[in-house]
Design a protein around this motif. Structure first.
Motif, mmCIF file in Angstrom:
data_model
loop_
_atom_site.group_PDB
_atom_site.id
_atom_site.type_symbol
_atom_site.label_atom_id
_atom_site.label_comp_id
_atom_site.label_asym_id
_atom_site.label_seq_id
_atom_site.Cartn_x
_atom_site.Cartn_y
_atom_site.Cartn_z
ATOM 1 N N PHE A 11 0.842 -1.197 0.000
ATOM 2 C CA PHE A 11 0.000 0.000 0.000
ATOM 3 C C PHE A 11 0.884 1.257 0.000
ATOM 4 N N MET A 15 1.642 4.273 -2.906
ATOM 5 C CA MET A 15 1.462 5.703 -2.648
ATOM 6 C C MET A 15 2.747 6.486 -2.911
ATOM 7 N N ASN A 58 -6.597 7.574 0.755
ATOM 8 C CA ASN A 58 -5.571 6.593 1.142
ATOM 9 C C ASN A 58 -4.747 7.078 2.330
ATOM 10 N N THR A 61 -6.775 6.344 5.225
ATOM 11 C CA THR A 61 -6.693 4.915 5.535
ATOM 12 C C THR A 61 -5.428 4.615 6.333
ATOM 13 N N VAL A 344 -2.632 4.595 -7.031
ATOM 14 C CA VAL A 344 -3.492 4.959 -5.887
ATOM 15 C C VAL A 344 -4.711 4.050 -5.805
ATOM 16 N N ALA A 347 -3.647 0.753 -4.236
ATOM 17 C CA ALA A 347 -3.578 0.867 -2.781
ATOM 18 C C ALA A 347 -4.976 0.782 -2.170
ATOM 19 N N ALA A 348 -5.937 1.488 -2.756
ATOM 20 C CA ALA A 348 -7.300 1.475 -2.217
ATOM 21 C C ALA A 348 -7.929 0.089 -2.313
#
Length: 366
Positions: A11, A15, A58, A61, A344, A347-348
């Motif tokens: 993740f 980013m 993100n 998160t 991105v 990652a989500a």
């Protein structure tokens, strides 16, 4: 070779592909952080609204995962930069028409396309703007700071009349894309689920304002919400049906989860899950293709939607399979023009975190 790094590491790696190294900053340093133009979000002056909306969410998160205020400050700084770049004319010399430093979103926000004009030139998209409103709303809830939800409402009221119009038969309809100054229609067709997304996001903004006793008028978005509802229920056109496009299907499921147990959302959600089974057909579905014939970011939207809406066992395994496939082919999506948006969204899809909202009446678990 399979990527065996822990999920949170993957993740953060994704980013960093967009926002550079950020973990070595202190929370205080993060308050003055400016996201880099290179690698950047892939748009004009390094900013692209859809990508940066995912970036904000993100970061939230990461805060949810770690409890470190650093990530909240990074989200705030990214918001400030987007408003300073995409809330201004392309030369950066002025706010967009209708906006001011005191009301920075009254002119909307540019998409951030690299080209000013042309078929794929800059402008404003309704579905990008509603995603940005959602990101601002989540930042408001995370920080308890009313100004972020107020900004989202400011944006919501500003752009609505430029995307919604009344036909000669007195029906309400929408357009897909308008010019950066909100004065001209650039694409007159209607986004498939734009009305429904507007309905759920505007409703979320209004609920948040009422729940946290913000200074805004409690029912300030009622007119807009009612107009979206009318468009969702037009008799002459069924506007709420699932799409076989993986990104549209996934973002439709994400939208449905925001509506909680409203009947229309349950119906559309279950139809979408049924379609998700079909598009995963091992012989004819998208997973049967080679990496070069697949678009990673669209599949990541698919995974995100399934996870936020709620998955059956089959879809749960398939989401893991899709993510594992891209773990093994990360070079395919990380180094091209779509690299930032793919990173991105990857990652989500790994950790939906801030994308999940427990709406009133919802029985689904995060």
């Amino acid at each position: 070779m399979a990527n065996t790094k822990p999920t949170l590491t993957r993740f953060k790696d994704a980013m960093r592909q967009v926002y550079g190294s950020f973990d070595d900053l202190t929370a205080e340093e993060a308050t003055n952080w400016t996201p880099p133009e290179t690698p950047g979000a892939g748009g004009h002056r390094g900013r692209y609204l859809w990508t940066d909306a995912f970036g904000v969410l993100n970061f939230l998160t990461l805060y949810k995962e770690s409890g470190q205020l650093l990530y909240v400050e990074l989200a705030k700084s990214l918001v400030r930069t987007v408003h300073d770049v995409l809330g201004r004319t392309r030369d950066g010399t002025a706010r967009l028409p209708g906006a001011s430093n005191e009301t920075p979103l009254k002119g909307g926000l540019r998409i951030g396309k690299v080209d000013a004009d042309g078929r794929d030139g800059d402008g404003q998209y309704h579905h990008y703007l509603t995603l940005w409103m959602f990101a601002l709303n989540r930042l408001a809830v995370c920080t308890g700071d009313e100004k972020f939800n107020n900004l989202a409402i400011q944006l919501a009221k500003a752009i609505h009349p430029h995307f919604v119009y009344t036909t000669v038969s007195r029906s309400l309809c929408m357009v897909w894309k308008v010019s950066t100054d909100l004065k001209r229609v650039l694409v007159a067709s209607e986004g498939h689920l734009d009305a429904a997304t507007g309905y759920v996001v505007y409703s979320l903004l209004q609920r948040t304002a009422g729940r946290l006793n913000y200074s805004f008028v409690p029912h300030s978005l009622t007119t807009e919400i009612n107009e979206y509802w009318q468009m969702m229920n037009r008799k002459e056109k069924r506007t709420m049906s699932p799409s076989s496009d993986t990104l549209d299907l996934g973002m439709g499921l994400w939208m449905c989860h925001l509506a909680g147990n409203e009947l229309w959302a349950n119906t559309l959600g279950e139809e979408s899950l049924s379609l998700a089974h079909r598009v995963l057909n091992p012989e004819r579905g998208f997973t049967s293709r080679a990496a070069g014939r697949r678009l990673a970011f669209r599949e990541f939207g698919f995974c995100l939607g399934i996870q936020t809406y709620g998955r059956d066992r089959f879809l749960a395994h398939k989401v893991e399979d899709v993510l594992q496939f891209w773990n093994e082919h990360s070079e395919t999506f990380s180094d091209d023009d779509l690299g930032p948006i793919s990173s991105v969204m990857y990652a989500a899809a790994l950790k939906p975190g801030a994308f999940y909202v427990r709406p009133p009446g919802s029985r689904r678990n995060s």
